[in-house]
Design an enzyme around this catalytic site. Structure first.
Site, PDB file in Angstrom:
ATOM      1  N   THR A  94      49.965  22.469 -28.796  1.00 50.84           N
ATOM      2  CA  THR A  94      48.328  22.806 -28.978  1.00 50.84           C
ATOM      3  C   THR A  94      48.222  23.805 -29.642  1.00 50.84           C
ATOM      4  O   THR A  94      49.667  25.364 -29.792  1.00 50.84           O
ATOM      5  CB  THR A  94      47.572  23.056 -27.705  1.00 50.84           C
ATOM      6  OG1 THR A  94      46.172  23.400 -27.544  1.00 50.84           O
ATOM      7  CG2 THR A  94      48.147  24.229 -26.575  1.00 50.84           C
TER       8      THR A  94
ATOM      9  N   CYS B  57      42.525  31.540 -23.814  1.00 50.93           N
ATOM     10  CA  CYS B  57      42.868  30.939 -23.420  1.00 50.93           C
ATOM     11  C   CYS B  57      44.107  30.120 -23.340  1.00 50.93           C
ATOM     12  O   CYS B  57      45.242  31.135 -24.041  1.00 50.93           O
ATOM     13  CB  CYS B  57      42.675  29.557 -24.800  1.00 50.93           C
ATOM     14  SG  CYS B  57      41.442  29.011 -25.342  1.00 50.93           S
TER      15      CYS B  57
ATOM     16  N   HIS C 118      44.666  22.259 -22.487  1.00 49.52           N
ATOM     17  CA  HIS C 118      44.580  23.862 -23.020  1.00 49.52           C
ATOM     18  C   HIS C 118      43.508  24.391 -22.738  1.00 49.52           C
ATOM     19  O   HIS C 118      42.245  23.978 -22.633  1.00 49.52           O
ATOM     20  CB  HIS C 118      44.318  23.595 -24.727  1.00 49.52           C
ATOM     21  CG  HIS C 118      43.882  24.941 -24.908  1.00 49.52           C
ATOM     22  ND1 HIS C 118      44.221  24.390 -26.600  1.00 49.52           N
ATOM     23  CD2 HIS C 118      43.058  25.380 -24.986  1.00 49.52           C
ATOM     24  CE1 HIS C 118      44.197  25.729 -27.169  1.00 49.52           C
ATOM     25  NE2 HIS C 118      42.964  26.445 -26.435  1.00 49.52           N
TER      26      HIS C 118
END
Lengths: 120, 161, 215
Positions: B22, B28, B45
């Site tokens: 990701t 995040c 994520h």
């Protein structure tokens, strides 16, 4: 004797620009502050003849700092200098005791004109 | 070898020999579950710490730490992972913008990290390594072959944990 | 409850385009004065986009960009971004300071970018506020130079609580002198306004435009 000015703005770049304009035109920049809290402290410390004050700043915004400074010295001369120029904000500032309100980005002439007028 | 891609507020699984990746983790958190024996990996994520923040009921579980981890665990088990062998690694949870003043939104990074750790603890999964906090963006990739978690930043520096 | 963003009508998008152009016009004037260089700013796109698409829009999650981000508070809440690529950022700084800027940016250089973002958003919001009569206050703007995914992702957090879509209002900024120097691939910058979903109703009411069609 040149007038003593305190410059308040959270952007180092803006402070540099204003200082440049002022010192080239016979004013004495005695101090700088990067937020509203510092502005009030420096005002007490330096007793400048005039303050240029940004509005959107961390810790304490310019309007709150203006009000605090006016409490310390009701005759204090403060000129607001902001990227925000909404009518409501300008009115707020003037009612709180600001001598003038300049919208960024400003021309050197406008700043000088405002300062000279305020210093009377 | 293929790279399985995980988008923001998304999750997926990868089986050997593929890797799972990701990109652009700010506040995040990219959290992974890996079974070194079956070489199955899952990654989520995560964007926000708790689903109590959700303003409506229609959301992807991967978005919130408390719903992402249980779902990810299910996905990994379905793909052949053995729960008792799973280990977790995570990265992200940075504060990209430095606002002075106590805006809750701006503390999301650390809150996301805490929430993911809580969720892992609840599921009894061991967190073996992390690269979290700071104020840089990260791209992460987990390799099912070795279980290595590779982290890359804007300055092109890499780190393996 | 349906996502107000997915249900927005073409008419409402047009209204957003109109008022955003007013904001953009004012912002362009302000930036022209600051840079002493003609600046055009026009709303090029107003549409609902999935978060993933918004990130692709700025060149992908790993694209390194300079971003000034701030939150709007008051009668309306939302996020504003000023996004430019690092080459353009360097040229802007060099123009303003008159000195060459290193690849990793000087502290004064950061301050220049931050102030540009501040002035753009300030003049944009001033115009919007005066036009709609709504109270719009900017938070202190913050600058970061990093991966687009990380930066925009952060700005989308609040909207993320309601769904995975945001109305993207993109005003493309072209600084005429700079465009000649830098290849058209990314000549200029973008100024995004992403209102929080709850804000649309207030905005349309303030404009006297009824909220057609959404339940």
């Amino acid at each position: 004797m040149s007038a003593k000015i305190l410059i308040v703005d959270d952007a180092a770049f803006m402070r540099m620009m204003i200082k440049d304009i002022l010192s080239k035109n016979g004013f004495d920049v005695v101090g700088e502050a990067a937020n509203g809290e510092e502005a009030v402290e420096k005002y007490k410390e330096l007793s400048p003849d005039l303050v240029t004050m940004d509005i959107t700043m961390p810790e304490k915004d310019g309007i709150a700092a203006l009000k605090d400074i006016k409490k310390i010295n009701p005759a204090a001369k403060v000129i607001m200098c902001s990227a925000m120029g909404q009518q409501a904000m300008v009115i707020d500032a003037i009612q709180a005791g600001a001598k003038d309100f300049i919208v960024k980005p400003f021309q050197a002439d406008r700043v000088l004109e405002a300062i000279n007028k305020a210093l009377g | 070898m293929e790279v399985v891609k995980v988008w923001m507020a998304d999750s997926n699984v990868a089986k050997h020999p593929n890797s799972i990746r990701t990109t652009g983790l700010g506040s995040c958190v990219g959290v992974t579950l890996y079974d070194p024996t079956s070489k199955v990996a899952g990654m989520a994520h995560v964007m926000l710490p708790t689903s109590t923040l959700a303003k409506n009921d229609d959301f992807k579980n991967a978005k919130y730490a408390d719903t992402a981890l249980p779902e990810l665990l299910d996905m990994v088990i379905k793909a052949g992972g053995n729960r008792s062998r799973l280990v977790a690694k995570m990265a992200g949870g940075a504060q990209m913008f430095n606002f002075n003043g106590s805006s809750e939104t701006m503390r999301i990074g650390p809150r996301n990290v805490e929430a993911c750790k809580e969720a892992l603890k609840k599921l009894g999964i061991r967190l073996v390594s992390e690269d979290t906090g700071g104020n840089i963006g990260r791209t992460v990739e987990l390799f099912t072959d070795t279980g290595v978690f590779l982290i890359r930043t804007a300055t092109k520096q890499t780190k393996e944990i | 409850m349906s996502d107000p963003i997915r249900n927005i009508t073409d008419f409402q998008l047009d209204v957003l385009r109109e008022i955003s152009n007013i904001g953009a016009g004012n912002a362009a004037t302000a930036l022209s004065k600051l840079l002493n260089n003609p600046v055009d700013m026009k709303v090029s796109r107003v549409l609902p986009l999935h978060f993933n698409d918004i990130i692709e829009y700025v060149g992908g999650a790993e694209n390194i960009v300079a971003t000034v981000f701030l939150r709007i508070q008051g009668d309306i809440a939302g996020s504003m971004f000023f996004v430019i690529n690092t080459e353009v950022a360097k040229r802007l700084i060099e123009d303003m300071l008159g000195t060459l800027e290193a690849d990793d940016f000087s502290e004064m250089g950061f301050s220049v970018l931050q102030e540009i973002g501040n002035i753009l958003s300030g003049s944009y919001l001033t115009a919007l506020s005066d036009f709609t009569g709504l109270d719009l206050q900017p938070s202190v703007p913050s600058l970061a130079i990093d991966m687009a995914g990380a930066l925009l992702g952060d700005g989308l957090m609040e909207i993320g609580r309601s769904g995975d879509y945001a109305i993207l209002i993109d005003a493309e900024i072209s600084i005429r002198k700079l465009v000649q120097q830098i290849i058209v691939q990314n000549g200029g910058g973008h100024f995004f306004l992403l209102p929080d979903p709850d804000s649309f109703e207030k905005l349309f009411t303030a404009l006297g435009v009824q909220n057609h069609g959404s339940s």
